[in-house]
Design a protein around this motif. Structure first.
Motif, PDB file in Angstrom:
ATOM      1  N   SER A   5       0.825  -1.210   0.000  1.00  0.00           N
ATOM      2  CA  SER A   5       0.000   0.000   0.000  1.00  0.00           C
ATOM      3  C   SER A   5       0.858   1.259   0.000  1.00  0.00           C
ATOM      4  O   SER A   5       0.551   2.233  -0.696  1.00  0.00           O
ATOM      5  N   THR A   6       1.937   1.251   0.773  1.00  0.00           N
ATOM      6  CA  THR A   6       2.816   2.418   0.830  1.00  0.00           C
ATOM      7  C   THR A   6       3.459   2.697  -0.520  1.00  0.00           C
ATOM      8  O   THR A   6       3.509   3.850  -0.986  1.00  0.00           O
ATOM      9  N   LYS A   7       3.961   1.657  -1.175  1.00  0.00           N
ATOM     10  CA  LYS A   7       4.606   1.834  -2.476  1.00  0.00           C
ATOM     11  C   LYS A   7       3.590   2.280  -3.536  1.00  0.00           C
ATOM     12  O   LYS A   7       3.893   3.151  -4.359  1.00  0.00           O
ATOM     13  N   ALA A   8       2.394   1.703  -3.526  1.00  0.00           N
ATOM     14  CA  ALA A   8       1.379   2.090  -4.498  1.00  0.00           C
ATOM     15  C   ALA A   8       0.944   3.540  -4.292  1.00  0.00           C
ATOM     16  O   ALA A   8       0.799   4.317  -5.242  1.00  0.00           O
ATOM     17  N   LYS A   9       0.761   3.935  -3.025  1.00  0.00           N
ATOM     18  CA  LYS A   9       0.342   5.305  -2.717  1.00  0.00           C
ATOM     19  C   LYS A   9       1.403   6.312  -3.165  1.00  0.00           C
ATOM     20  O   LYS A   9       1.082   7.346  -3.768  1.00  0.00           O
ATOM     21  N   SER A  10       2.664   6.021  -2.852  1.00  0.00           N
ATOM     22  CA  SER A  10       3.747   6.921  -3.232  1.00  0.00           C
ATOM     23  C   SER A  10       3.851   7.052  -4.746  1.00  0.00           C
ATOM     24  O   SER A  10       4.072   8.149  -5.279  1.00  0.00           O
ATOM     25  N   THR A  11       3.668   5.944  -5.467  1.00  0.00           N
ATOM     26  CA  THR A  11       3.786   5.966  -6.925  1.00  0.00           C
ATOM     27  C   THR A  11       2.651   6.767  -7.551  1.00  0.00           C
ATOM     28  O   THR A  11       2.858   7.502  -8.532  1.00  0.00           O
ATOM     29  N   ILE A  12       1.443   6.651  -7.028  1.00  0.00           N
ATOM     30  CA  ILE A  12       0.305   7.409  -7.559  1.00  0.00           C
ATOM     31  C   ILE A  12       0.534   8.908  -7.385  1.00  0.00           C
ATOM     32  O   ILE A  12       0.299   9.701  -8.314  1.00  0.00           O
ATOM     33  N   ILE A  13       1.005   9.322  -6.210  1.00  0.00           N
ATOM     34  CA  ILE A  13       1.245  10.743  -5.958  1.00  0.00           C
ATOM     35  C   ILE A  13       2.348  11.261  -6.883  1.00  0.00           C
ATOM     36  O   ILE A  13       2.250  12.370  -7.423  1.00  0.00           O
ATOM     37  N   GLN A  14       3.409  10.474  -7.085  1.00  0.00           N
ATOM     38  CA  GLN A  14       4.472  10.883  -7.997  1.00  0.00           C
ATOM     39  C   GLN A  14       3.947  11.064  -9.413  1.00  0.00           C
ATOM     40  O   GLN A  14       4.276  12.051 -10.087  1.00  0.00           O
ATOM     41  N   PHE A  15       3.119  10.154  -9.878  1.00  0.00           N
ATOM     42  CA  PHE A  15       2.591  10.234 -11.242  1.00  0.00           C
ATOM     43  C   PHE A  15       1.732  11.486 -11.421  1.00  0.00           C
ATOM     44  O   PHE A  15       1.874  12.225 -12.410  1.00  0.00           O
ATOM     45  N   MET A  16       0.825  11.743 -10.483  1.00  0.00           N
ATOM     46  CA  MET A  16      -0.076  12.891 -10.605  1.00  0.00           C
ATOM     47  C   MET A  16       0.678  14.212 -10.482  1.00  0.00           C
ATOM     48  O   MET A  16       0.338  15.195 -11.145  1.00  0.00           O
ATOM     49  N   THR A  17       1.728  14.245  -9.642  1.00  0.00           N
ATOM     50  CA  THR A  17       2.486  15.484  -9.450  1.00  0.00           C
ATOM     51  C   THR A  17       3.408  15.763 -10.629  1.00  0.00           C
ATOM     52  O   THR A  17       3.437  16.887 -11.152  1.00  0.00           O
ATOM     53  N   GLN A  18       4.157  14.770 -11.078  1.00  0.00           N
ATOM     54  CA  GLN A  18       5.107  14.974 -12.170  1.00  0.00           C
ATOM     55  C   GLN A  18       4.415  15.279 -13.490  1.00  0.00           C
ATOM     56  O   GLN A  18       4.904  16.079 -14.280  1.00  0.00           O
ATOM     57  N   ASN A  19       3.264  14.655 -13.746  1.00  0.00           N
ATOM     58  CA  ASN A  19       2.545  14.864 -15.004  1.00  0.00           C
ATOM     59  C   ASN A  19       1.452  15.926 -14.894  1.00  0.00           C
ATOM     60  O   ASN A  19       0.735  16.157 -15.868  1.00  0.00           O
ATOM     61  N   ARG A  20       1.304  16.546 -13.699  1.00  0.00           N
ATOM     62  CA  ARG A  20       0.297  17.585 -13.476  1.00  0.00           C
ATOM     63  C   ARG A  20      -1.091  17.107 -13.918  1.00  0.00           C
ATOM     64  O   ARG A  20      -1.810  17.778 -14.655  1.00  0.00           O
ATOM     65  N   VAL A  21      -1.445  15.924 -13.454  1.00  0.00           N
ATOM     66  CA  VAL A  21      -2.750  15.337 -13.735  1.00  0.00           C
ATOM     67  C   VAL A  21      -3.620  15.509 -12.499  1.00  0.00           C
ATOM     68  O   VAL A  21      -3.249  15.078 -11.406  1.00  0.00           O
ATOM     69  N   GLY A  22      -4.775  16.167 -12.652  1.00  0.00           N
ATOM     70  CA  GLY A  22      -5.674  16.405 -11.544  1.00  0.00           C
ATOM     71  C   GLY A  22      -6.821  15.421 -11.507  1.00  0.00           C
ATOM     72  O   GLY A  22      -6.951  14.530 -12.367  1.00  0.00           O
ATOM     73  N   LEU A  23      -7.688  15.600 -10.524  1.00  0.00           N
ATOM     74  CA  LEU A  23      -8.814  14.688 -10.328  1.00  0.00           C
ATOM     75  C   LEU A  23      -9.783  14.723 -11.508  1.00  0.00           C
ATOM     76  O   LEU A  23     -10.392  13.708 -11.839  1.00  0.00           O
ATOM     77  N   LEU A  61      -5.752   6.376 -16.568  1.00  0.00           N
ATOM     78  CA  LEU A  61      -5.709   5.169 -15.735  1.00  0.00           C
ATOM     79  C   LEU A  61      -4.824   4.088 -16.336  1.00  0.00           C
ATOM     80  O   LEU A  61      -4.132   3.365 -15.609  1.00  0.00           O
ATOM     81  N   ASP A  62      -4.827   3.963 -17.657  1.00  0.00           N
ATOM     82  CA  ASP A  62      -4.012   2.921 -18.291  1.00  0.00           C
ATOM     83  C   ASP A  62      -2.522   3.209 -18.090  1.00  0.00           C
ATOM     84  O   ASP A  62      -1.744   2.314 -17.709  1.00  0.00           O
ATOM     85  N   ALA A  63      -2.111   4.458 -18.340  1.00  0.00           N
ATOM     86  CA  ALA A  63      -0.703   4.826 -18.138  1.00  0.00           C
ATOM     87  C   ALA A  63      -0.314   4.738 -16.668  1.00  0.00           C
ATOM     88  O   ALA A  63       0.799   4.305 -16.333  1.00  0.00           O
ATOM     89  N   LEU A  64      -1.225   5.132 -15.781  1.00  0.00           N
ATOM     90  CA  LEU A  64      -0.948   5.051 -14.345  1.00  0.00           C
ATOM     91  C   LEU A  64      -0.786   3.599 -13.898  1.00  0.00           C
ATOM     92  O   LEU A  64       0.090   3.278 -13.094  1.00  0.00           O
ATOM     93  N   SER A  65      -1.627   2.708 -14.419  1.00  0.00           N
ATOM     94  CA  SER A  65      -1.541   1.288 -14.055  1.00  0.00           C
ATOM     95  C   SER A  65      -0.188   0.709 -14.450  1.00  0.00           C
ATOM     96  O   SER A  65       0.445  -0.023 -13.671  1.00  0.00           O
ATOM     97  N   GLN A  66       0.274   1.011 -15.655  1.00  0.00           N
ATOM     98  CA  GLN A  66       1.570   0.503 -16.115  1.00  0.00           C
ATOM     99  C   GLN A  66       2.714   1.094 -15.289  1.00  0.00           C
ATOM    100  O   GLN A  66       3.688   0.402 -14.957  1.00  0.00           O
ATOM    101  N   TYR A  67       2.583   2.354 -14.916  1.00  0.00           N
ATOM    102  CA  TYR A  67       3.609   3.033 -14.121  1.00  0.00           C
ATOM    103  C   TYR A  67       3.740   2.386 -12.731  1.00  0.00           C
ATOM    104  O   TYR A  67       4.851   2.154 -12.240  1.00  0.00           O
ATOM    105  N   ILE A  68       2.601   2.068 -12.115  1.00  0.00           N
ATOM    106  CA  ILE A  68       2.632   1.435 -10.795  1.00  0.00           C
ATOM    107  C   ILE A  68       3.160   0.011 -10.895  1.00  0.00           C
ATOM    108  O   ILE A  68       3.940  -0.437 -10.047  1.00  0.00           O
ATOM    109  N   LYS A  69       2.758  -0.718 -11.928  1.00  0.00           N
ATOM    110  CA  LYS A  69       3.204  -2.106 -12.086  1.00  0.00           C
ATOM    111  C   LYS A  69       4.730  -2.184 -12.168  1.00  0.00           C
ATOM    112  O   LYS A  69       5.352  -3.039 -11.531  1.00  0.00           O
TER     113      LYS A  69
END
Length: 427
Positions: free
Chosen positions: A158-176, A183-191
């Motif tokens: 959970s910690t690694k998944a949470k950290s990776t999601i925040i990094q993806f949204m912050t670096q790519n400036r993707v909001g809610l 979601l597809d790019a985020l899924s591959q990034y977390i995997k």
């Protein structure tokens, strides 16, 4: 104790089982070990791994297990007993394992504030190194199920998944607002970031999906933010402002208060209805009932709109308006929105910004003319509708025709008239 002649395992039940230990340990060199497809069997004795067996039928004798001679001194031939634990490892790939992260706070790029988010989805893993998996994940349990695996790996996963999601949204400036499209790019990034985590336990992550990311409403703060976002979306669709929504609520309460026989309730109801009318009570509700496109702004020395406090006409009004494209404020002197770059399309009457395709002003309803048909005030240069007699910005009188006109009201004069036919001014 009777010796076991056959050792095998047939998984039962609805829950996925990763590893199973055969309940009996009294084996012999005549014991038959049957390993099904998608299984691997491991034999442990005296704390050591004696051997690994793939799919098929195997006899546990000294030919298959030469270590029996060194551990137990068993000679060739004969039915010789020995003690060992038989583990069956399931090599199938469950792809419907659920995951979720809570208490994840992200600085959202759309709303420019901290939002508590909840992410959830599914993933699939399989055992790729049974020996490492048995030592690091299973240990001495009798049965190792999907629930055991999720419980043991949840904290770090959970910690690694949470950290990776925040990094993806912050670096790519993707909001809610736009995260669903990524979601597809985020899924591959977390995997990719979690592959090493599972390999350390002798497992391989075969797939990973992020199904949804929403505001976490399990807390009071999250519920408040969710209600605010829903209210903002409603106001954006219907075109009303927050002030108007508050006034609508007051009006609804006023109806109930008027029905109250008490004098205080009647007075409160009348006051609310007067404010809704916008003209009663000295014009208290006038500003409250304006749309969000034309809310008043205050300039220097307390002036509002384009009229100074002294009452003398001013030049072209400089105030803040809302961009029709991104709904952010900018000055009427700016031709293009500094936030999104959209061109400012002002209403000739109230100055509110309008979409290029609008036929009427979204604030006051004034018919909008095309750029070719628009006119300009000869005094201040502001845009005015053709045929306008007085500039709505500075009040200067406009010439309404190419021929002679009345110096007082601007009405066209037909020669040789001596008096204006509209106002009676002597020519």
């Amino acid at each position: 104790m009777a010796l076991i002649d056959c050792v095998m395992w047939q998984p039962q039940g609805n829950e996925f089982v990763f590893a199973y230990r055969f309940p009996h340990t009294n084996l012999s060199t005549y014991t038959q070990l049957i390993v099904n497809e998608s299984q691997e069997a491991l034999l442990f004795s005296k704390g050591q791994l004696m051997g690994k067996f793939g799919p098929g039928k195997h006899t546990l004798n000294t030919e298959n297990l030469p270590v029996l001679r060194s551990l137990f001194g068993i000679p060739f031939g004969g039915k010789n007993p020995f003690t060992a634990e038989v583990w069956f490892v399931n090599l199938l790939e469950p792809a419907n394992l659920g995951w979720a992260t809570k208490n994840m706070t992200v600085h959202d790029a759309d709303y420019q504030t901290m939002l508590p988010l909840l992410a959830k989805g599914q993933y699939g893993v399989k055992v790729s190194a049974p020996e490492k998996f048995m030592i690091k994940m299973v240990g001495t349990k009798q049965l190792f199920t999907e629930t055991d695996m999720l419980s043991q790996a949840y904290g770090e996963f959970s910690t690694k998944a949470k950290s990776t999601i925040i990094q993806f949204m912050t670096q790519n400036r993707v909001g809610l607002k736009s995260i669903t499209a990524h979601l597809d790019a985020l899924s591959q990034y977390i995997k990719e970031s979690l592959l090493a985590f599972w390999e350390d336990y002798g497992m391989t992550m075969t797939r990973f999906y992020v199904n949804d990311i929403t505001v976490d409403t399990t807390t009071a703060e999250g519920r408040k933010i969710s209600e605010a976002l829903a209210s903002q979306a409603s106001m954006s669709i219907t075109g009303h402002s927050w002030q108007q929504e508050q006034m609508f609520g007051m009006a609804n309460n006023a109806v109930d208060q008027i029905g109250n026989s008490s004098q205080g309730g009647l007075l409160a109801g009348l006051m609310a209805m007067s404010m809704m009318g916008g003209r009663g009570m000295g014009g208290m509700g006038g500003g409250m009932m304006e749309t969000h496109h034309s809310q008043p702004t205050f300039g220097p020395q307390g002036q509002t709109g384009g009229q100074p406090m002294g009452g003398a006409p001013a030049g072209p009004e400089v105030r803040e308006i809302y961009c029709a494209s991104c709904s952010r404020k900018h000055l009427t002197t700016e031709r293009f929105c500094p936030h999104c770059g959209a061109e400012y399309n002002p209403c000739p009457n109230c100055g509110s910004d309008n979409p290029k395709t609008a036929r009427r002003c979204v604030s006051c309803g004034t018919p909008l003319q095309s750029a070719a048909a628009a006119a300009q005030c000869h005094a201040c240069g502001g845009s005015i509708a053709p045929g306008t007699m007085f500039c709505p910005h500075c009040g200067a009188q406009q010439k309404t025709s190419a021929g002679p006109s009345c110096p007082r009201c601007g009405a066209p004069i037909t020669t040789p008239a001596k008096f204006c036919p509209k106002c009676g001014q002597k020519l």
